[in-house]
Scaffold this active site. Structure first.
Site, short mmCIF file in Angstrom:
data_model
loop_
_atom_site.label_atom_id
_atom_site.label_comp_id
_atom_site.label_asym_id
_atom_site.label_seq_id
_atom_site.Cartn_x
_atom_site.Cartn_y
_atom_site.Cartn_z
N GLY A 27 48.13 41.75 -14.62
CA GLY A 27 47.61 42.66 -13.60
C GLY A 27 47.06 41.90 -12.42
N LYS A 28 46.99 42.61 -11.31
CA LYS A 28 46.43 42.01 -10.10
C LYS A 28 45.55 43.04 -9.43
CE LYS A 28 49.36 38.27 -8.52
NZ LYS A 28 50.78 38.17 -8.76
N PHE A 31 40.63 41.23 -5.78
CA PHE A 31 40.03 39.88 -5.82
C PHE A 31 40.31 39.16 -7.13
CE2 PHE A 31 37.19 42.53 -3.20
CZ PHE A 31 37.38 41.89 -1.98
N LYS A 49 40.18 38.20 -16.84
CA LYS A 49 40.13 38.55 -15.41
C LYS A 49 39.60 37.33 -14.68
CE LYS A 49 38.39 42.40 -12.57
NZ LYS A 49 37.97 43.80 -12.63
N ASP A 142 35.30 54.67 -10.47
CA ASP A 142 36.69 54.38 -10.12
C ASP A 142 37.62 54.78 -11.26
OD1 ASP A 142 38.71 53.55 -8.41
OD2 ASP A 142 38.52 51.43 -8.91
P1 ATP Z 1 41.58 46.90 -8.54
O1 ATP Z 1 40.59 46.45 -7.52
O2 ATP Z 1 43.00 46.96 -8.03
O3 ATP Z 1 41.17 48.14 -9.27
P2 ATP Z 1 40.57 44.80 -10.20
O4 ATP Z 1 40.61 43.55 -9.42
O5 ATP Z 1 39.25 45.45 -10.34
O6 ATP Z 1 41.66 45.78 -9.64
P3 ATP Z 1 41.26 45.43 -12.91
O7 ATP Z 1 41.44 46.87 -12.51
O8 ATP Z 1 40.17 45.14 -13.87
O9 ATP Z 1 41.15 44.49 -11.64
O10 ATP Z 1 42.64 44.90 -13.51
C1 ATP Z 1 43.85 45.02 -12.78
C2 ATP Z 1 44.95 45.46 -13.72
O11 ATP Z 1 45.13 44.47 -14.76
C3 ATP Z 1 44.69 46.76 -14.48
O12 ATP Z 1 45.02 47.89 -13.71
C4 ATP Z 1 45.60 46.58 -15.71
O13 ATP Z 1 46.95 46.84 -15.38
C5 ATP Z 1 45.47 45.08 -15.99
N1 ATP Z 1 44.38 44.86 -16.97
C6 ATP Z 1 43.09 44.62 -16.69
N2 ATP Z 1 42.36 44.46 -17.80
C7 ATP Z 1 43.22 44.59 -18.82
C8 ATP Z 1 43.06 44.55 -20.26
N3 ATP Z 1 41.87 44.33 -20.81
N4 ATP Z 1 44.17 44.75 -21.03
C9 ATP Z 1 45.37 44.98 -20.44
N5 ATP Z 1 45.58 45.03 -19.11
C10 ATP Z 1 44.52 44.85 -18.31
MG MG Z 2 41.49 48.38 -11.29
#
Ligand code: ATP
Ligand code: MG
Length: 204
Positions: A27-28, A31, A49, A142
């Site tokens: 995932g991305k 940040f 992450k 969110d």
């Molecule tokens: P955004 O700002 O786009 O919401 P973010 O930087 O806060 O993203 P996350 O939403 O935590 O990051 O993670 C991005 C993506 O990574 C998620 O939408 C999911 O597809 C994948 N992901 C994150 N955590 C997990 C996990 N624990 N298990 C499987 N996939 C995950």
């Molecule tokens: Mg997210």
């Protein structure tokens, strides 16, 4: 908070973080990059992450530390568990439970709408997790199909507490948060809003 250095390959790509071997990107975000990793000894799969602190301004640094603080408080079967935080001078690694079923968003795109029985089960799990957060005065802010993950048995795991915050029953929050297509209508008015309501609004 543990401080452990990531091990680098000669060409600079990190292959190991603490006791975890990095597998692939899953995932991305704005940040963060999220990687699938495996514990060297127990072979447990985790999601890590990864945040480059040098890319964050002060406000976003505060947000990420708040995300960590809040995730540490949350232990619920339908919320992604934070196992460990690894911090170096430049990077932050949040080692979390891995939801192998991925986003409910992708599940719906691939399989189409759920039957009512399945949808009801997922809804119950989401509400249980959100209610658990609210009982601890934590608002997610969110909730969307991209942040609702599924485990191997297709149970809900709420992820991404990047916009979450503490709230007080007696006063409101002000900061605009979330994603426009999913945000509660009162957020668009730019006024103060009651925190828990923005997690549970419905269209009549
Ligand atoms: P955004 O700002 O786009 O919401 P973010 O930087 O806060 O993203 P996350 O939403 O935590 O990051 O993670 C991005 C993506 O990574 C998620 O939408 C999911 O597809 C994948 N992901 C994150 N955590 C997990 C996990 N624990 N298990 C499987 N996939 C995950
Ligand atoms: Mg997210």
């Amino acid at each position: 908070m543990a401080t452990v250095k990531g091990k680098s390959q000669p060409h600079g790509g990190i292959v190991r973080i603490g006791c975890y071997e990095i597998d692939r990107t899953i995932g991305k975000g704005n940040f963060a990059v999220v990687k699938l990793a495996t514990h060297m000894y127990t072979k447990t799969k985790v999601a890590i992450k990864i945040i480059d602190k040098t890319q964050l301004d002060d406000d976003n640094m505060k947000k990420i530390y708040r995300e960590i603080q809040i995730m540490k408080m949350l232990k619920h079967p339908h919320i992604i568990r934070l196992y460990q935080v690894i911090e170096t001078e430049r990077m932050l690694y949040l080692v979390t439970e891995y939801a192998s079923g991925g986003e409910i968003f992708d599940h719906l795109v691939a399989h189409g709408r759920m039957n009512e029985r399945e949808a009801r089960k997922k809804f119950k799990q989401i509400i249980a997790a959100v209610s658990y957060c609210h009982s601890r005065q934590i608002v997610h802010r969110d909730l969307k199909a991209e942040n609702l993950l599924l485990d191997a048995s297709l149970n809900i795991k709420i992820a991404d507490f990047g916009f979450s915050n503490y709230y007080n029953q007696n006063c409101c929050l002000k900061t605009w948060c979330g994603s426009p297509p999913y945000a509660a209508p009162e957020l668009f008015e730019g006024k103060e809003y009651s925190a828990p309501k923005v997690d549970i609004w419905v269209i009549n």
